[in-house]
Design an enzyme around this catalytic site. Structure first.
Site, PDB file in Angstrom:
ATOM      1  CG  PHE A  43      -1.956   1.055   1.231  1.00 39.43           C
ATOM      2  CD1 PHE A  43      -3.093   0.914   0.460  1.00 39.43           C
ATOM      3  CD2 PHE A  43      -1.808   2.210   1.981  1.00 39.43           C
ATOM      4  CE1 PHE A  43      -4.072   1.890   0.436  1.00 39.43           C
ATOM      5  CE2 PHE A  43      -2.774   3.194   1.966  1.00 39.43           C
ATOM      6  CZ  PHE A  43      -3.915   3.040   1.195  1.00 39.43           C
ATOM      7  CG  ASP A  52      -0.158  -2.916   6.654  1.00 40.81           C
ATOM      8  OD1 ASP A  52      -1.280  -3.267   7.092  1.00 40.81           O
ATOM      9  OD2 ASP A  52       0.028  -1.842   6.055  1.00 40.81           O
ATOM     10  CE1 TYR A 109      -9.547   2.028   7.161  1.00 34.13           C
ATOM     11  CE2 TYR A 109      -8.546   3.061   9.083  1.00 34.13           C
ATOM     12  CZ  TYR A 109      -8.488   2.703   7.748  1.00 34.13           C
ATOM     13  OH  TYR A 109      -7.370   3.013   7.011  1.00 34.13           O
ATOM     14  CE  LYS A 110      -8.033  -1.256   5.311  1.00 33.73           C
ATOM     15  NZ  LYS A 110      -8.693  -0.400   4.314  1.00 33.73           N
ATOM     16  NE  ARG A 134     -10.175  -2.813  -2.987  1.00 37.40           N
ATOM     17  CZ  ARG A 134      -9.664  -2.411  -1.816  1.00 37.40           C
ATOM     18  NH1 ARG A 134      -8.510  -2.880  -1.401  1.00 37.40           N
ATOM     19  NH2 ARG A 134     -10.301  -1.545  -1.056  1.00 37.40           N
TER      20      ARG A 134
END
Length: 421
Positions: free
Chosen positions: A144, A213, A238-239, A387
């Protein structure tokens, strides 16, 4: 909802024989789903929500908890809530709630700050613990972007160089000059699951540290940080952990490294005696030295309430359902989407798959816009990747079948975009 219903109303055409079989199988899988009762722990509607790998759905426990925090703890108790309501200890208390979801014992996770800030702490702290003579940091070549930005900044500050390496090649590329490697457990774009145990072992064999990560794996699959002797790890909440927009991230430090861990951000909250207001910094013991400044209480306590959705849930059951959901989605896409319109880039091998499915599709942005208009929410990544994220706590098998059916409708419509290369 009948098999001829779409996510936002009747389907324009009843599915054929294979479609009826898939719809019936989805209903049967939902009837047998041991996690199906958890769906009621979330605020959901008729939308098929497959973007939990970007922002998880709202757990029902959160609004009432935050209302109480604002009205009573802040509004009435005010400053007393730092002690009487447990605000002061929330970073490590919430960390202990996250710990079992990532395979860590209590006292090894602290919550606070953003993912980016925690990556900075982990990378610089890791370099400071590395052996003398180290000259480089390895970075996941498909990382990322922020991870790469932070790693390069940390390298400039510490006098090291950054070398991008494909995760599968780290075992061959690591040398005695490598301080550490920063690797994504799951590739955010393709959904590929990297080999955390193998890569960590290879790094340790060369004397380097492993920094992981976990943003796209925590809450979707077992991680096993303690079991695999991971050195440092960071992740957002938050995922798949459903902590809410901008929810604080977390930092994991292996127990045997905690007394050597030197944070590059030595804030007053990580001081051994914060209220002494000593001009000289003395780090607290254990994971507390991962704290920095005053905790972001509102979002931290929202996260704590959100984690109640995990009560009684085994991560192994979550992983089993995740694989079943993604398997069914891939099968339904193959059945419903016109040939040549999409191409999966997520590995079919369960050992290499996270909890999302990515499909190459030309005009992916426009296709996703149309799906969202029709009540199926995923997202896309430039230039051509659709996605779809699968959160096993609330995603149903019927959701999966309907999403694939709708994708087929969108791509089979006159003027629909063709397949990408």
């Amino acid at each position: 909802m009948s098999e001829n219903q779409g996510p936002s109303g009747p389907r324009e055409g009843a599915p054929g024989g294979e479609g009826r079989e898939l719809a019936a199988r989805a209903r049967q899988l939902d009837a047998e789903d041991v996690l199906g009762v958890l769906r009621d722990r979330f605020v959901l509607d008729d939308t098929v929500y497959l973007d939990g790998n970007s922002l998880g759905a709202l757990p029902r426990a959160v609004p009432g908890r935050i209302a109480d925090v604002i009205a009573r703890e802040w509004g009435e108790l005010r400053i007393r809530s730092w002690t009487e309501s447990g605000w002061w200890t929330a970073p490590e208390r919430v960390g202990d709630k996250i710990a079992p979801l990532i395979g860590a014992a209590p006292g090894r996770v602290v919550v606070g700050d953003s993912t980016s800030v925690n990556i900075f702490k982990a990378v610089v702290g890791g370099v400071r613990m590395a052996g003398k003579g180290c000259t480089e940091i390895l970075v996941d070549a498909a990382t990322f972007p922020t991870d790469g930005y932070i790693a390069r900044s940390a390298a400039r500050m510490t006098g090291l160089a950054v070398r991008p390496v494909e995760p599968a090649g780290i075992a061959e590329e690591v040398t005695e000059r490598t301080a550490l490697a920063l690797v994504n457990h799951v590739d955010y774009r393709t959904g590929e699951l990297n080999d955390l145990p193998g890569i960590t072992t290879a790094l340790h064999s060369a004397g380097a540290l492993a920094v992981w990560d976990l943003c796209h794996s925590a809450g979707a699959l077992p991680v096993g940080l303690d079991a695999h002797h991971v050195d440092l790890a960071v992740g957002c909440t938050y995922k798949y952990l459903n902590g809410g927009p901008g929810a604080p991230a977390y930092l994991y430090v292996r127990e045997s490294l905690q007394e050597r861990f030197e944070s590059p951000l030595p804030g007053w909250n990580s001081h051994t005696d914060p209220f002494a207001m000593d001009a000289a910094y003395a780090p607290a013991d254990g994971i507390l030295r991962g704290r920095v400044g005053t905790p972001d209480i509102l979002s931290l306590l929202a996260l704590e309430a959100a984690l109640e959705a995990w009560d009684g849930v085994a991560v192994e059951d979550v992983r089993a359902k995740s694989l079943a959901l993604t398997d069914l989605f891939l099968e339904c896409v193959a059945a419903y989407v016109p040939a040549g319109r999409v191409r999966p880039v997520t590995p079919l091998d369960h050992r290499r798959r996270g909890s999302q499915v990515s499909l190459v599709c030309s005009g992916a942005g426009e296709v996703m816009d149309e799906l969202i208009r029709r009540g199926v929410v995923g997202d896309f990544r430039h230039p051509d990747v659709l996605r779809f994220g699968f959160t096993p706590l609330y995603t149903s098998f019927a959701d999966v079948e309907r999403a694939a059916w709708m994708l087929g409708e969108v791509l089979g419509a006159p003027g629909a975009s063709g397949a990408g290369g």
